[in-house]
Motif scaffolding. Structure first.
Motif, mmCIF file in Angstrom:
data_model
loop_
_atom_site.group_PDB
_atom_site.id
_atom_site.type_symbol
_atom_site.label_atom_id
_atom_site.label_comp_id
_atom_site.label_asym_id
_atom_site.label_seq_id
_atom_site.Cartn_x
_atom_site.Cartn_y
_atom_site.Cartn_z
ATOM 1 N N ALA A 53 26.693 4.082 -1.106
ATOM 2 C CA ALA A 53 28.018 4.640 -0.825
ATOM 3 C C ALA A 53 28.718 3.861 0.284
ATOM 4 O O ALA A 53 29.934 3.639 0.217
ATOM 5 N N VAL A 54 27.979 3.442 1.298
ATOM 6 C CA VAL A 54 28.558 2.663 2.399
ATOM 7 C C VAL A 54 29.107 1.337 1.875
ATOM 8 O O VAL A 54 30.137 0.853 2.338
ATOM 9 N N ALA A 55 28.443 0.767 0.897
ATOM 10 C CA ALA A 55 28.849 -0.529 0.340
ATOM 11 C C ALA A 55 29.978 -0.411 -0.670
ATOM 12 O O ALA A 55 30.468 -1.427 -1.150
ATOM 13 N N ARG A 56 30.384 0.771 -0.997
ATOM 14 C CA ARG A 56 31.426 0.975 -2.007
ATOM 15 C C ARG A 56 32.629 0.093 -1.701
ATOM 16 O O ARG A 56 33.106 0.048 -0.581
ATOM 17 N N GLY A 57 33.071 -0.597 -2.711
ATOM 18 C CA GLY A 57 34.181 -1.519 -2.542
ATOM 19 C C GLY A 57 33.728 -2.927 -2.214
ATOM 20 O O GLY A 57 34.496 -3.863 -2.267
ATOM 21 N N ARG A 58 32.479 -3.063 -1.840
ATOM 22 C CA ARG A 58 31.882 -4.374 -1.588
ATOM 23 C C ARG A 58 30.657 -4.512 -2.459
ATOM 24 O O ARG A 58 30.195 -3.557 -3.054
ATOM 25 N N ARG A 59 30.112 -5.695 -2.486
ATOM 26 C CA ARG A 59 28.879 -5.924 -3.241
ATOM 27 C C ARG A 59 27.715 -5.266 -2.515
ATOM 28 O O ARG A 59 27.485 -5.526 -1.337
ATOM 29 N N PHE A 60 26.994 -4.397 -3.206
ATOM 30 C CA PHE A 60 25.837 -3.718 -2.630
ATOM 31 C C PHE A 60 24.638 -4.650 -2.672
ATOM 32 O O PHE A 60 24.221 -5.087 -3.737
ATOM 33 N N ASP A 61 24.111 -4.953 -1.509
ATOM 34 C CA ASP A 61 22.919 -5.799 -1.415
ATOM 35 C C ASP A 61 21.791 -4.979 -0.790
ATOM 36 O O ASP A 61 21.707 -4.863 0.432
ATOM 37 N N PRO A 62 20.924 -4.393 -1.611
ATOM 38 C CA PRO A 62 19.861 -3.548 -1.069
ATOM 39 C C PRO A 62 18.829 -4.320 -0.253
ATOM 40 O O PRO A 62 18.075 -3.720 0.510
ATOM 41 N N ALA A 63 18.804 -5.636 -0.371
ATOM 42 C CA ALA A 63 17.863 -6.439 0.404
ATOM 43 C C ALA A 63 18.445 -6.860 1.750
ATOM 44 O O ALA A 63 17.744 -7.481 2.547
ATOM 45 N N ALA A 64 19.700 -6.504 2.011
ATOM 46 C CA ALA A 64 20.321 -6.858 3.287
ATOM 47 C C ALA A 64 19.734 -6.020 4.410
ATOM 48 O O ALA A 64 19.517 -4.818 4.261
ATOM 49 N N LEU A 65 19.507 -6.662 5.542
ATOM 50 C CA LEU A 65 18.989 -5.966 6.710
ATOM 51 C C LEU A 65 20.027 -4.971 7.238
ATOM 52 O O LEU A 65 19.699 -3.835 7.567
ATOM 53 N N TRP A 66 21.269 -5.425 7.295
ATOM 54 C CA TRP A 66 22.372 -4.566 7.748
ATOM 55 C C TRP A 66 23.458 -4.557 6.697
ATOM 56 O O TRP A 66 23.800 -5.618 6.201
ATOM 57 N N PRO A 67 24.020 -3.451 6.321
ATOM 58 C CA PRO A 67 23.680 -2.100 6.753
ATOM 59 C C PRO A 67 22.602 -1.437 5.889
ATOM 60 O O PRO A 67 22.017 -0.433 6.305
ATOM 61 N N SER A 68 22.337 -1.996 4.714
ATOM 62 C CA SER A 68 21.437 -1.328 3.768
ATOM 63 C C SER A 68 20.079 -0.986 4.365
ATOM 64 O O SER A 68 19.634 0.166 4.311
ATOM 65 N N GLY A 69 19.393 -1.964 4.920
ATOM 66 C CA GLY A 69 18.050 -1.746 5.437
ATOM 67 C C GLY A 69 17.998 -0.716 6.547
ATOM 68 O O GLY A 69 17.130 0.160 6.554
ATOM 69 N N VAL A 70 18.939 -0.811 7.466
ATOM 70 C CA VAL A 70 18.952 0.123 8.598
ATOM 71 C C VAL A 70 19.256 1.543 8.122
ATOM 72 O O VAL A 70 18.632 2.512 8.572
ATOM 73 N N VAL A 71 20.198 1.684 7.201
ATOM 74 C CA VAL A 71 20.533 3.004 6.662
ATOM 75 C C VAL A 71 19.341 3.587 5.902
ATOM 76 O O VAL A 71 18.997 4.763 6.080
ATOM 77 N N ILE A 72 18.710 2.781 5.083
ATOM 78 C CA ILE A 72 17.556 3.246 4.295
ATOM 79 C C ILE A 72 16.402 3.629 5.212
ATOM 80 O O ILE A 72 15.772 4.678 5.044
ATOM 81 N N TRP A 73 16.123 2.798 6.224
ATOM 82 C CA TRP A 73 15.059 3.114 7.183
ATOM 83 C C TRP A 73 15.360 4.412 7.930
ATOM 84 O O TRP A 73 14.496 5.297 8.024
ATOM 85 N N GLY A 74 16.562 4.533 8.469
ATOM 86 C CA GLY A 74 16.922 5.726 9.230
ATOM 87 C C GLY A 74 16.847 6.992 8.402
ATOM 88 O O GLY A 74 16.336 8.021 8.851
ATOM 89 N N SER A 75 17.332 6.924 7.185
ATOM 90 C CA SER A 75 17.303 8.089 6.308
ATOM 91 C C SER A 75 15.876 8.445 5.904
ATOM 92 O O SER A 75 15.527 9.631 5.841
ATOM 93 N N THR A 76 15.065 7.446 5.659
ATOM 94 C CA THR A 76 13.663 7.691 5.303
ATOM 95 C C THR A 76 12.951 8.394 6.456
ATOM 96 O O THR A 76 12.232 9.381 6.250
ATOM 97 N N LEU A 77 13.183 7.914 7.658
ATOM 98 C CA LEU A 77 12.543 8.490 8.833
ATOM 99 C C LEU A 77 13.052 9.903 9.113
ATOM 100 O O LEU A 77 12.263 10.850 9.189
ATOM 101 N N VAL A 78 14.359 10.048 9.270
ATOM 102 C CA VAL A 78 14.930 11.349 9.632
ATOM 103 C C VAL A 78 14.737 12.363 8.503
ATOM 104 O O VAL A 78 14.298 13.495 8.741
ATOM 105 N N GLY A 79 15.049 11.950 7.285
ATOM 106 C CA GLY A 79 14.868 12.856 6.147
ATOM 107 C C GLY A 79 13.416 13.264 5.984
ATOM 108 O O GLY A 79 13.106 14.433 5.736
#
Length: 118
Positions: A53-79
């Motif tokens: 959702a954050v990448a909406r309007g741009r190319r989503f790169d799930p292997a990117a460290l920022w923002p994808s990796g940080v968002v995925i890590w934070g959500s995995t931890l907090v969730g």
């Protein structure tokens, strides 16, 4: 298949994190693995959704460290921690520190390695 590789790597690393944790506490790894994994797996799934959702309007790169990796890590931890608490599983401060560190190493580490190799 290549599109799903980053998600598969993340899920595999979450499972490895949980298996290592169970083993380090002399718990039966396979018998309780699903109970330990599911909160973090749900957090991981939510993180993937947020990162997309954050990448909406741009190319989503799930292997990117920022923002994808940080968002995925934070959500995995907090969730994962919130769901563990709600389900009556442990959330000791020491566990949160270890989980934050190991999940960062796992979920951000492979992304940093890919970035370095590019």
């Amino acid at each position: 298949m290549k599109r799903f590789a980053p998600a598969a790597v993340d899920l595999l690393l979450v499972i490895v994190f949980c298996a290592i944790g169970r083993r380090s506490h002399d718990e039966d790894v396979l018998a309780g693995l699903v109970k330990t994994v599911w909160p973090f797996a749900v957090g991981l799934l939510v993180g993937w959704g947020i990162a997309w959702a954050v990448a909406r309007g741009r190319r989503f790169d799930p292997a990117a460290l920022w923002p994808s990796g940080v968002v995925i890590w934070g959500s995995t931890l907090v969730g994962g921690m919130v769901l563990r608490a709600v389900s009556g599983q442990g959330t000791a401060v020491s566990f949160m520190i270890v989980a934050a560190s190991v999940l960062a190493l796992f979920l951000l580490g492979w992304r940093a390695a890919v970035r370095a190799l590019r």
